[in-house]
Design an enzyme around this catalytic site. Structure first.
Site, mmCIF file in Angstrom:
data_model
loop_
_atom_site.group_PDB
_atom_site.id
_atom_site.type_symbol
_atom_site.label_atom_id
_atom_site.label_comp_id
_atom_site.label_asym_id
_atom_site.label_seq_id
_atom_site.Cartn_x
_atom_site.Cartn_y
_atom_site.Cartn_z
ATOM 1 N N ASP A 1 1.118 -1.245 -0.044
ATOM 2 C CA ASP A 1 0.266 -0.053 0.044
ATOM 3 C C ASP A 1 0.924 0.793 -0.096
ATOM 4 O O ASP A 1 1.941 1.324 -0.088
ATOM 5 C CB ASP A 1 -0.637 -0.200 1.268
ATOM 6 C CG ASP A 1 -2.216 -0.886 1.421
ATOM 7 O OD1 ASP A 1 -2.434 -1.112 0.311
ATOM 8 O OD2 ASP A 1 -2.632 -0.845 2.309
ATOM 9 N N LYS B 1 -2.910 2.300 -2.448
ATOM 10 C CA LYS B 1 -4.021 3.262 -2.320
ATOM 11 C C LYS B 1 -4.621 4.182 -1.829
ATOM 12 O O LYS B 1 -3.597 4.948 -0.567
ATOM 13 C CB LYS B 1 -4.966 2.348 -0.773
ATOM 14 C CG LYS B 1 -5.526 0.773 -0.892
ATOM 15 C CD LYS B 1 -6.706 0.011 0.221
ATOM 16 C CE LYS B 1 -7.469 -0.970 -0.553
ATOM 17 N NZ LYS B 1 -8.074 -1.225 1.250
ATOM 18 N N MET C 1 -7.535 8.818 9.694
ATOM 19 C CA MET C 1 -8.240 9.513 7.879
ATOM 20 C C MET C 1 -9.543 10.314 8.163
ATOM 21 O O MET C 1 -9.899 10.630 7.953
ATOM 22 C CB MET C 1 -8.914 8.344 7.517
ATOM 23 C CG MET C 1 -7.841 6.900 7.015
ATOM 24 S SD MET C 1 -9.013 5.688 6.630
ATOM 25 C CE MET C 1 -9.337 5.164 8.194
HETATM 26 N N1 SAH Z 1 -3.545 0.540 9.649
HETATM 27 C C1 SAH Z 1 -2.875 2.097 9.590
HETATM 28 C C2 SAH Z 1 -3.780 2.980 8.992
HETATM 29 C C3 SAH Z 1 -4.473 3.119 8.525
HETATM 30 S S1 SAH Z 1 -5.661 4.443 8.092
HETATM 31 C C4 SAH Z 1 -2.054 2.035 11.529
HETATM 32 O O1 SAH Z 1 -2.221 1.217 11.505
HETATM 33 O O2 SAH Z 1 -1.361 3.297 11.251
HETATM 34 C C5 SAH Z 1 -4.395 5.689 7.164
HETATM 35 C C6 SAH Z 1 -4.769 7.137 8.037
HETATM 36 O O3 SAH Z 1 -3.322 6.913 8.840
HETATM 37 C C7 SAH Z 1 -3.921 8.260 7.368
HETATM 38 O O4 SAH Z 1 -5.086 8.620 7.078
HETATM 39 C C8 SAH Z 1 -3.497 9.312 8.814
HETATM 40 O O5 SAH Z 1 -4.595 8.625 9.621
HETATM 41 C C9 SAH Z 1 -2.438 8.285 9.571
HETATM 42 N N2 SAH Z 1 -0.929 7.944 8.794
HETATM 43 C C10 SAH Z 1 -0.643 6.235 8.613
HETATM 44 N N3 SAH Z 1 0.880 6.948 8.577
HETATM 45 C C11 SAH Z 1 0.541 8.059 8.946
HETATM 46 C C12 SAH Z 1 1.770 8.654 9.188
HETATM 47 N N4 SAH Z 1 3.108 8.301 8.412
HETATM 48 N N5 SAH Z 1 1.911 9.903 9.337
HETATM 49 C C13 SAH Z 1 1.246 10.535 9.562
HETATM 50 N N6 SAH Z 1 -0.913 9.848 9.728
HETATM 51 C C14 SAH Z 1 0.156 8.456 9.081
#
Ligand code: SAH
Length: 366
Positions: free
Chosen positions: A144, A166, A277
């Site tokens: 992803d 995505k 998100m």
């Molecule tokens: N499974 C992932 C989350 C997926 S939803 C987890 O556990 O982190 C995707 C969201 O995660 C993004 O829209 C944002 O809100 C957050 N996100 C993921 N990586 C990020 C990063 N490096 N910096 C800021 N937000 C992040």
């Protein structure tokens, strides 16, 4: 024993069944070798990596043809199950004093498997050891956008790398199609890594992929990852719990705005609210939380691109957050933190004077 050899520009000749030989060819080609793949068919296997030369395999008894192939080699690799040709190649290498090795890379057997790997919030250094081991073993990696992709070719040297990236509201490969793809590859006997950002079970649709694999009778396991819900606030200096300030944290998806019932519950719960998100629905969420009784003065912060060189924190009062976010031009991916612990982000403000100044300005929209 592991040997670290510089094989750049060395000629490597690889024999074996297509799946194992192609995986091996990919590893050597990525390491910079000049690879010649001796295929079992006249045409190159479908997945032959770019830059790998293909030549049809001579008969095991055709020694002159074998010698022509072997003589220029710096290293000869046989792959897959034992064969008459493999035995002949090994013995000729011995006579010619050419280095030979046998690799049993490629499919693990008739039964493939899927490993759902949490890749953490995007930095290679936040991959777990188990995630790295799974990548090392992979024949194919479906990854992803938010997964740590910068070093994938090095971490998964034998794998075909497939971007099912995505973007928010834009899924080039649908979830159903991703599930079909991972199952199809596992059924071909491959070791499939499904690499996701953060933890696979935190808004990662990991549960759906597990169920689909199980329903298809495909072996599947999960490697947990460092979730952005906790790690990205931490990168901005914000602890999601803190003695005396927060004894609970709630992680919410802002993909859809929260319902009135949810807003009421969240406003009454106390502790820290972490929204993933959450950018598109931020105004609605903030307005709803204030209407449900959360103080407009509650500390809040948005942390963008955690663990990247362009990580940025925008702190402010809850009620000011939507206006502030618009003015500084916050973009996804970003984590929203609401609650007293968000005040810790103020420590980071010095790193970003623009944000610091803006956070002190009253929102002209109010
Ligand atoms: N499974 C992932 C989350 C997926 S939803 C987890 O556990 O982190 C995707 C969201 O995660 C993004 O829209 C944002 O809100 C957050 N996100 C993921 N990586 C990020 C990063 N490096 N910096 C800021 N937000 C992040």
């Amino acid at each position: 024993m592991l040997l670290d050899l510089d094989i750049r520009d060395r000629r490597v000749v690889i024999f074996g069944e297509p799946a194992a030989a192609v995986a091996s060819a990919r590893r050597f080609a990525r390491a910079g070798a000049r690879v010649r793949l001796v295929g079992t068919e006249p045409a190159p296997p479908a997945a032959t990596p770019a830059g790998v030369a293909h030549v049809a395999q001579p008969a095991a008894g055709d020694v002159p043809a074998l010698l022509r192939l072997l003589a220029p080699a710096w290293l000869v690799v046989t792959t897959g199950p034992a064969s008459e040709l493999g035995d002949r190649v090994r013995s000729l290498c011995g006579q010619l004093k050419i280095a030979h090795t046998h690799q049993s890379v490629g499919p693990v057997g008739p039964r493939g498997r899927v490993v759902l790997v949490g890749g953490g919030p995007g930095a290679t250094r936040l991959l777990t050891l188990e995630a790295c081991e799974a990548l090392l073993d992979a024949d194919v990696v479906f990854y992803d956008r938010l997964a740590p992709t910068a070093d994938l070719a090095r971490l998964a040297p034998g794998a075909e790398l497939v971007d099912v990236g995505k973007l928010p509201y834009h899924h080039p490969t649908s979830q159903d199609r991703i599930q079909e793809l991972i199952i199809e590859r596992a059924r071909r006997g491959q070791t499939v890594v499904r690499l996701k950002g953060g933890d696979p079970f935190v808004f990662g649709r990991g549960g759906e992929e597990i169920l689909a694999c199980r329903a298809a009778g495909v072996d599947v396991r999960v490697v947990p990852g460092v979730t952005s819900a906790v790690a990205v606030p931490a990168a901005a200096g914000i602890p999601v719990t803190h003695r005396g300030a927060s004894r609970a944290f709630t992680v919410l998806s802002g993909h859809l705005p929260p319902s009135t019932a949810e807003l009421t519950a969240l406003a009454g719960l106390g502790g820290t609210l972490v929204i993933l998100m959450g950018m598109a629905s931020l105004t609605q969420t903030v307005t709803g939380l204030v209407a449900a009784g959360l103080s407009p003065d509650t500390p809040a912060a948005v942390v963008e691109r955690g663990f990247s060189d362009s990580q940025r924190t925008t702190p402010g009062r809850l009620a000011d957050l939507p206006g502030l976010v618009g003015r500084v031009g916050v973009t996804s991916p970003a984590v929203v933190v609401i609650g007293d612990v968000a005040a810790f982000a103020a420590d980071q403000v010095g790193a970003d004077p623009l944000t610091a100044r803006l956070s002190l300005l009253p929102d002209p929209g109010r």
